[in-house]
Write an enzyme that holds these catalytic residues in place. Structure first.
Site, PDB file in Angstrom:
ATOM      1  N   HIS A  11      50.735  62.120  79.710  1.00 27.22           N
ATOM      2  CA  HIS A  11      50.516  63.291  80.559  1.00 27.22           C
ATOM      3  C   HIS A  11      50.603  62.964  82.050  1.00 27.22           C
ATOM      4  CE1 HIS A  11      46.412  61.637  80.535  1.00 27.22           C
ATOM      5  NE2 HIS A  11      46.299  62.230  81.712  1.00 27.22           N
ATOM      6  N   ASP A  42      50.935  58.437  73.224  1.00 26.52           N
ATOM      7  CA  ASP A  42      50.360  58.694  74.546  1.00 26.52           C
ATOM      8  C   ASP A  42      50.762  57.621  75.550  1.00 26.52           C
ATOM      9  OD1 ASP A  42      48.935  59.868  76.560  1.00 26.52           O
ATOM     10  OD2 ASP A  42      47.011  59.062  75.921  1.00 26.52           O
ATOM     11  N   SER A 124      41.032  59.384  85.152  1.00 29.04           N
ATOM     12  CA  SER A 124      41.040  57.941  84.911  1.00 29.04           C
ATOM     13  C   SER A 124      42.307  57.469  84.225  1.00 29.04           C
ATOM     14  CB  SER A 124      39.837  57.554  84.044  1.00 29.04           C
ATOM     15  OG  SER A 124      38.655  57.793  84.747  1.00 29.04           O
TER      16      SER A 124
END
Length: 126
Positions: A11, A42, A124
């Site tokens: 993302h 991811d 983060s």
């Protein structure tokens, strides 16, 4: 390190056009371009020109998942809580986290994930 590849979360790379800069430990900021955003897992990659760094010597990190140890200390690098740069402590909490179950054409039968515990909040990733 000669190729200027940065591994990050999917993302973070995003899906549309973007203008992105990264900050290195010595506070140098340089532009990066998105190279790849995995559609299932991811992770994503940015690329930068190593020659753009004027004052910092680059280090290359090897990825060795077989060396992961339960309870080992880790560092989470990102911009936690809107900070420009944060480096937070964490711990490897799981070595056996199952891959996400997807329906349709995607399977993760040969992929494994590690689980980490840390005191991070939004921002983060990275």
């Amino acid at each position: 390190k000669q190729q200027g590849i940065i591994l990050t979360n999917r993302h973070v790379v995003g899906t549309g056009p973007s203008m992105v800069e990264v900050m290195f430990l010595n506070k140098e900021e340089i532009p990066v371009i998105p190279v790849y955003r995995d559609p299932v897992h991811d992770f994503g990659f940015y690329r930068f020109n190593p020659g753009d760094l004027e004052y910092m010597e680059l280090e290359e990190l090897s990825l060795k998942p077989e060396g992961a140890i339960l309870g080992a200390d880790i560092r989470v690098v990102g911009n936690d809580s809107g900070e420009k740069l944060s480096i937070l402590s964490g711990t490897i909490a799981r070595l056996d986290r199952g891959a996400p179950e997807y329906f349709g054409a995607y399977t993760d039968f040969n992929t494994f994930y590690l689980g980490a515990a840390s005191s991070t909040s939004g921002g983060s990733s990275g």
